[in-house]
Scaffold this motif. Structure first.
Motif, PDB file in Angstrom:
ATOM      1  N   HIS A   4     -18.874  18.570 -14.605  1.00 37.38           N
ATOM      2  CA  HIS A   4     -18.490  19.383 -12.818  1.00 37.38           C
ATOM      3  C   HIS A   4     -18.871  18.794 -11.710  1.00 37.38           C
ATOM      4  N   ILE A   5     -20.759  18.492 -12.027  1.00 34.11           N
ATOM      5  CA  ILE A   5     -22.018  17.909 -11.192  1.00 34.11           C
ATOM      6  C   ILE A   5     -21.621  16.589 -11.048  1.00 34.11           C
ATOM      7  N   LYS A   6     -20.924  16.058 -11.391  1.00 36.11           N
ATOM      8  CA  LYS A   6     -20.454  14.438 -11.821  1.00 36.11           C
ATOM      9  C   LYS A   6     -19.335  14.150 -10.876  1.00 36.11           C
ATOM     10  N   ILE A   7     -18.887  14.691 -11.587  1.00 37.98           N
ATOM     11  CA  ILE A   7     -16.809  15.004 -10.442  1.00 37.98           C
ATOM     12  C   ILE A   7     -16.687  15.607  -8.860  1.00 37.98           C
ATOM     13  N   GLU A   8     -17.529  16.393  -8.790  1.00 35.34           N
ATOM     14  CA  GLU A   8     -17.702  16.493  -6.918  1.00 35.34           C
ATOM     15  C   GLU A   8     -18.818  15.364  -7.124  1.00 35.34           C
ATOM     16  N   ARG A   9     -19.471  15.143  -7.177  1.00 35.04           N
ATOM     17  CA  ARG A   9     -20.352  14.691  -6.900  1.00 35.04           C
ATOM     18  C   ARG A   9     -19.582  12.902  -6.072  1.00 35.04           C
ATOM     19  N   ILE A  10     -18.872  12.315  -7.362  1.00 34.73           N
ATOM     20  CA  ILE A  10     -17.717  11.086  -7.138  1.00 34.73           C
ATOM     21  C   ILE A  10     -16.518  11.424  -5.839  1.00 34.73           C
ATOM     22  N   GLN A  15     -14.415  10.857   0.116  1.00 35.15           N
ATOM     23  CA  GLN A  15     -14.353  11.129   0.619  1.00 35.15           C
ATOM     24  C   GLN A  15     -14.945  10.965   1.647  1.00 35.15           C
ATOM     25  N   GLU A  16     -16.982  10.125   1.815  1.00 34.00           N
ATOM     26  CA  GLU A  16     -17.480   8.995   2.727  1.00 34.00           C
ATOM     27  C   GLU A  16     -16.671   7.612   2.706  1.00 34.00           C
ATOM     28  N   TYR A  17     -16.481   7.137   1.755  1.00 34.27           N
ATOM     29  CA  TYR A  17     -16.103   5.600   1.703  1.00 34.27           C
ATOM     30  C   TYR A  17     -15.052   6.053   2.931  1.00 34.27           C
ATOM     31  N   LYS A  18     -14.171   6.904   2.750  1.00 32.86           N
ATOM     32  CA  LYS A  18     -12.543   7.038   3.089  1.00 32.86           C
ATOM     33  C   LYS A  18     -12.802   7.393   5.088  1.00 32.86           C
ATOM     34  N   GLN A  19     -13.652   8.356   4.791  1.00 36.36           N
ATOM     35  CA  GLN A  19     -14.033   8.691   6.412  1.00 36.36           C
ATOM     36  C   GLN A  19     -14.637   7.122   7.127  1.00 36.36           C
ATOM     37  N   SER A  20     -15.490   7.031   6.358  1.00 38.58           N
ATOM     38  CA  SER A  20     -16.170   5.369   7.181  1.00 38.58           C
ATOM     39  C   SER A  20     -15.726   4.376   7.001  1.00 38.58           C
ATOM     40  N   LEU A  21     -14.131   3.837   5.966  1.00 35.17           N
ATOM     41  CA  LEU A  21     -12.668   2.823   6.851  1.00 35.17           C
ATOM     42  C   LEU A  21     -12.480   3.134   7.601  1.00 35.17           C
ATOM     43  N   LEU A  22     -11.847   4.496   7.818  1.00 35.79           N
ATOM     44  CA  LEU A  22     -11.187   5.556   9.422  1.00 35.79           C
ATOM     45  C   LEU A  22     -12.194   5.210  10.321  1.00 35.79           C
ATOM     46  N   CYS A  23     -13.345   5.104  10.436  1.00 41.00           N
ATOM     47  CA  CYS A  23     -13.975   4.941  11.245  1.00 41.00           C
ATOM     48  C   CYS A  23     -13.538   3.901  11.767  1.00 41.00           C
ATOM     49  N   PHE A  24     -14.245   2.914  10.777  1.00 44.17           N
ATOM     50  CA  PHE A  24     -13.796   1.760  10.947  1.00 44.17           C
ATOM     51  C   PHE A  24     -12.746   0.900  11.097  1.00 44.17           C
ATOM     52  N   ALA A  25     -11.093   1.349  11.062  1.00 50.25           N
ATOM     53  CA  ALA A  25     -10.391   0.944  10.960  1.00 50.25           C
ATOM     54  C   ALA A  25      -9.824   1.474  12.682  1.00 50.25           C
ATOM     55  N   HIS A  26     -10.261   3.069  13.052  1.00 52.65           N
ATOM     56  CA  HIS A  26     -10.290   3.906  14.766  1.00 52.65           C
ATOM     57  C   HIS A  26     -10.837   2.687  15.724  1.00 52.65           C
TER      58      HIS A  26
END
Length: 66
Positions: A4-10, A15-26
């Protein structure tokens, strides 16, 4: 319990990767008034294409990141 902890970490990393991509694209989008919003428009078109091609949920989520 540990899985469960591993799934939450993934999920957190995703989410962090997605936010990084969105920030870069913006950042790229706002650099030029002629290309502003290009990323969002392409993402929307990609989502429509994925929906029409009847991709499964997991594949559909890979295409649509917004």
């Amino acid at each position: 319990m540990y899985s469960h902890i591993k799934i939450e970490r993934i999920r957190q990393y995703q989410q962090e990767y997605k936010q990084s991509l969105l920030c870069f694209a913006h950042t790229i989008d706002v650099k030029d008034k002629h290309t502003n919003g290009h990323f969002t428009r392409i993402a929307k078109y990609s989502r429509k294409i994925a929906k029409k091609s009847l991709l499964r949920g997991g594949e559909y989520n890979l295409i649509w990141i917004l």
